[in-house]
Each structure stands twice: as structure tokens, then as C-alpha cells.
Write a protein that holds these residues in place. Structure first.
Motif, short mmCIF file in Angstrom:
data_model
loop_
_atom_site.label_atom_id
_atom_site.label_comp_id
_atom_site.label_asym_id
_atom_site.label_seq_id
_atom_site.Cartn_x
_atom_site.Cartn_y
_atom_site.Cartn_z
N THR A 17 -10.53 -32.03 -3.01
CA THR A 17 -9.21 -31.89 -3.61
C THR A 17 -8.34 -30.93 -2.81
N THR A 18 -8.93 -29.85 -2.35
CA THR A 18 -8.20 -28.89 -1.52
C THR A 18 -7.70 -29.55 -0.25
N SER A 19 -8.53 -30.39 0.34
CA SER A 19 -8.14 -31.10 1.57
C SER A 19 -7.00 -32.08 1.29
N THR A 20 -7.12 -32.83 0.19
CA THR A 20 -6.06 -33.77 -0.18
C THR A 20 -4.73 -33.05 -0.31
N ALA A 21 -4.75 -31.93 -1.02
CA ALA A 21 -3.51 -31.18 -1.27
C ALA A 21 -2.92 -30.64 0.02
N ASN A 22 -3.73 -29.99 0.83
CA ASN A 22 -3.20 -29.32 2.02
C ASN A 22 -2.82 -30.29 3.13
N VAL A 23 -3.58 -31.38 3.28
CA VAL A 23 -3.18 -32.40 4.26
C VAL A 23 -1.88 -33.06 3.80
N ASN A 213 -6.44 -19.96 -6.54
CA ASN A 213 -6.33 -19.14 -7.75
C ASN A 213 -4.88 -18.84 -8.13
N HIS A 214 -3.99 -18.98 -7.16
CA HIS A 214 -2.57 -18.76 -7.41
C HIS A 214 -1.82 -20.08 -7.57
N GLY A 215 -2.57 -21.20 -7.55
CA GLY A 215 -1.94 -22.50 -7.73
C GLY A 215 -0.98 -22.87 -6.62
N THR A 216 -1.39 -22.60 -5.39
CA THR A 216 -0.54 -22.93 -4.25
C THR A 216 -1.40 -23.41 -3.09
N PRO A 217 -0.87 -24.30 -2.26
CA PRO A 217 -1.63 -24.72 -1.08
C PRO A 217 -1.78 -23.56 -0.10
N VAL A 218 -2.76 -23.66 0.77
CA VAL A 218 -2.96 -22.64 1.78
C VAL A 218 -1.92 -22.77 2.89
N MET A 219 -1.27 -23.93 2.97
CA MET A 219 -0.21 -24.12 3.95
C MET A 219 0.91 -23.12 3.71
N GLY A 220 1.33 -22.46 4.76
CA GLY A 220 2.35 -21.43 4.65
C GLY A 220 1.79 -20.04 4.45
N GLN A 221 0.46 -19.91 4.39
CA GLN A 221 -0.17 -18.61 4.18
C GLN A 221 -0.54 -17.92 5.51
N SER A 223 -2.87 -18.56 7.67
CA SER A 223 -4.30 -18.33 7.78
C SER A 223 -4.90 -19.29 8.79
N VAL A 224 -6.16 -19.06 9.15
CA VAL A 224 -6.81 -19.92 10.13
C VAL A 224 -6.97 -21.34 9.61
N SER A 225 -7.20 -21.50 8.31
CA SER A 225 -7.38 -22.84 7.76
C SER A 225 -6.07 -23.62 7.75
N GLU A 226 -4.94 -22.92 7.67
CA GLU A 226 -3.65 -23.61 7.70
C GLU A 226 -3.50 -24.42 8.99
N GLY A 227 -3.87 -23.80 10.11
CA GLY A 227 -3.78 -24.51 11.38
C GLY A 227 -4.69 -25.72 11.44
N CYS A 228 -5.88 -25.60 10.84
CA CYS A 228 -6.82 -26.72 10.81
C CYS A 228 -6.24 -27.89 10.01
N TYR A 229 -5.70 -27.60 8.83
CA TYR A 229 -5.13 -28.67 8.01
C TYR A 229 -3.90 -29.28 8.65
N GLN A 230 -3.09 -28.45 9.30
CA GLN A 230 -1.89 -28.98 9.94
C GLN A 230 -2.25 -29.92 11.09
N ASN A 231 -3.28 -29.56 11.86
CA ASN A 231 -3.72 -30.45 12.94
C ASN A 231 -4.26 -31.77 12.40
N ILE A 232 -4.95 -31.73 11.28
CA ILE A 232 -5.45 -32.95 10.65
C ILE A 232 -4.27 -33.83 10.24
N ALA A 233 -3.25 -33.22 9.64
CA ALA A 233 -2.07 -33.98 9.24
C ALA A 233 -1.39 -34.61 10.46
#
Length: 274
Positions: A17-23, A213-221, A223-233
Motif C-alpha cells: 500500500t505504501t508503494s502504491t501511494a508513493n509511486v 503515522n502522519h497520514g502523508t506520503p514520503v514523497m516531499g520528505q 528522504s532516501v526512500s523518496e528518491g527510490c519511489y520517484q525513480n520507480i515512477a
């Protein structure tokens, strides 16, 4: 005509679900019109991860049962103008939903969106089949844990039996230090075991938990995972983004699985990171 992409997994808790949201957010930031559809009927989480649970009037089951029009169930994310979501229901029986109605919905959404990302429930029960209705591509999400890889392999075998040709692999929670210590499978090992084309790898990142926990995607934070998800997109959108190597060393698990699975053959491309 939009593309339907289903995110699924064999095991729960692997970050599907996290992947679906952030991608989805990543694609919307590429100026693509995106809608997320939650098919995890009974255990909906996508609206919670996105922080949109308080805006629900109608849900996917209401649409499929004809109790409302699709437009009435769509929630537009005010933070990301190109992103919308159709939430699932937490009370209805997925067995009572007609997959034919799901296909009709997907066909309608194709007319208005560039990408329809479907969040499938974990496992292979009826909700899993609902999520595959009229899909173009399936992304199997796993972590480097042995149980998750085993369950992902079971899902992959089912997808191949159903003649789904475009199947990708997304690996979450990768920790390079554990691989160096010989305590975790490396990415090429996982690709060989699962025999699926690698779409990307997301590094272990505590910011994902904080964002959820804050009800927001990691995109825009930032963080290292943001770059990973953005590259996947960007890869989904057709850009040729290389997947660099994390590390070359082989773990004890690697040697064990190569010995006991000699027939497993796959491209060993690897996501980049630190």
C-alpha cells in the motif's frame, strides 16, 4: 487511454500500500493524471496512508454495487492536484462484488486518467482476483525476508498461469549492511529466485513509518526512500533510469539459494543506493 497497474503481494506487511501511494504521488508529480483504487475490501488502508479517511462519502463497493457513480466516490488530493483516490470499504464482503463491474470501472477510468494504480489485498483470495480485473501490468511487492520471497513466488506462479505477461518486481526494505554481514539476500539473488523483471528497490527508511503515522506520503520528505519511489515512477512513465548496484558481495543466503535453485534464471539488475 490510461494504463492499469496492479500492486500486489503474497505476504502482508511488505509495503504494498505504501508503494502504491508513493509511486502514485511520484507519477502525479511528473504531470500525469493518476487515480489510486483500493481493492482491499474489509481491511482498507490506502486512504489512511494518504490521510484522506475523513473525506470518504462513498467507496469502491458502493460504486460496484451501483449505489453511487464513480465520480461520487473519487476523492481529489488537495496536496497533489493530479492525484485522486477511490477508497475501499471496511465492512463489505468482497465475495459479493462482481469482477465484471470492476472491469467496467477500469475501462471508464482509462478515459480520464493516465495511470490507474490498483492496491490489491495481500494473498490470493477473491480480492486478489478483483484487483487483477482489466489490468495491464502487475507489480509484485516483496521484502528481502525469506517468507516474503516465498509468498511472492507463489503469487508470481499464479500470475503466469493466468497469462499475465507484464510482471515487475519491487523490493522494499533493503538494507545493504545486512547483506554485507551475510544476513540478508542481495537483490540479484532475489531476482534469480523470483524470475521477474526488477522495477526498483526501496531502501529501509524510518521516514516511511513517520510519514504513514502522519497520514502523508514520503514523497516531499527529502528522504532516501523518496528518491527510490520517484525513480520507480519515472521508469513506469517510460524514462530509462538505470538501476545501479548496491554491493557486489554475495551473502551466505545467496550461496545457499543458488545451490538449491539452479533452474532459477533472471536478469540481475539492481537498484541503486548507499
Amino acid at each position: 487511454m490510461g494504463e492499469v497497474i496492479t500492486f500486489t503481494s503474497g505476504k502482508g506487511g511488505v509495503g504494498k500500500t505504501t508503494s502504491t501511494a508513493n509511486v502514485g504521488v511520484g507519477l502525479s508529480l511528473l504531470d500525469k493524471k493518476v487515480i489510486l483504487v483500493d481493492t482491499d475490501i474489509g481491511l482498507r488502508n490506502l486512504d489512511v496512508v494518504m490521510g484522506l479517511e475523513n473525506r470518504i462519502l462513498y467507496n469502491l463497493v458502493d460504486v460496484l454495487k451501483g449505489k453511487c457513480r464513480a465520480k461520487q466516490a473519487i476523492i481529489k488530493d488537495k496536496r497533489f492536484p493530479n492525484l485522486s483516490i477511490i477508497p475501499s470499504s471496511c465492512t463489505k464482503d468482497p465475495g459479493s462484488v462482481d469482477p465484471g463491474k470492476m472491469k467496467e470501472l477500469m475501462m471508464d477510468l482509462r478515459e480520464d486518467y493516465d495511470y490507474i494504480l490498483v492496491d490489491s489485498p495481500a494473498g490470493i483470495e477473491q480480492g486478489f482476483q478483483l484487483a487483477l480485473a482489466h489490468t495491464d501490468r502487475v507489480v509484485v511487492v516483496t521484502t528481502p525476508q525469506i517468507a516474503a520471497i516465498h509468498d511472492a513466488d507463489c503469487v508470481l506462479q499464479i500470475l503466469k498461469r493466468q497469462k499475465i505477461r507484464d510482471i515487475n518486481l519491487l523490493i522494499n526494505g533493503f538494507r545493504s549492511q545486512l547483506v554485507r554481514d551475510g544476513d540478508m539476500l542481495d537483490v540479484p539473488d532475489i531476482c534469480e529466485l523470483l524470475d521477474a523483471e526488477l522495477l526498483g528497490v526501496v531502501l529501509e527508511d524510518e521516514n516511511i513509518i513517520i510519514a504513514q503515522n502522519h497520514g502523508t506520503p514520503v514523497m516531499g520528505q527529502h528522504s532516501v526512500s523518496e528518491g527510490c519511489y520517484q525513480n520507480i515512477a519515472r521508469r513506469i512513465a517510460g524514462e530509462e533510469i538505470p538501476i545501479p548496484d548496491y554491493l557486489k558481495s554475495k551473502s551466505i543466503f545467496s550461496r545457499f539459494f543458488w545451490k538449491h535453485n539452479p533452474s532459477k534464471k533472471a536478469a540481475a539488475s539492481v537498484e541503486g543506493g548507499k
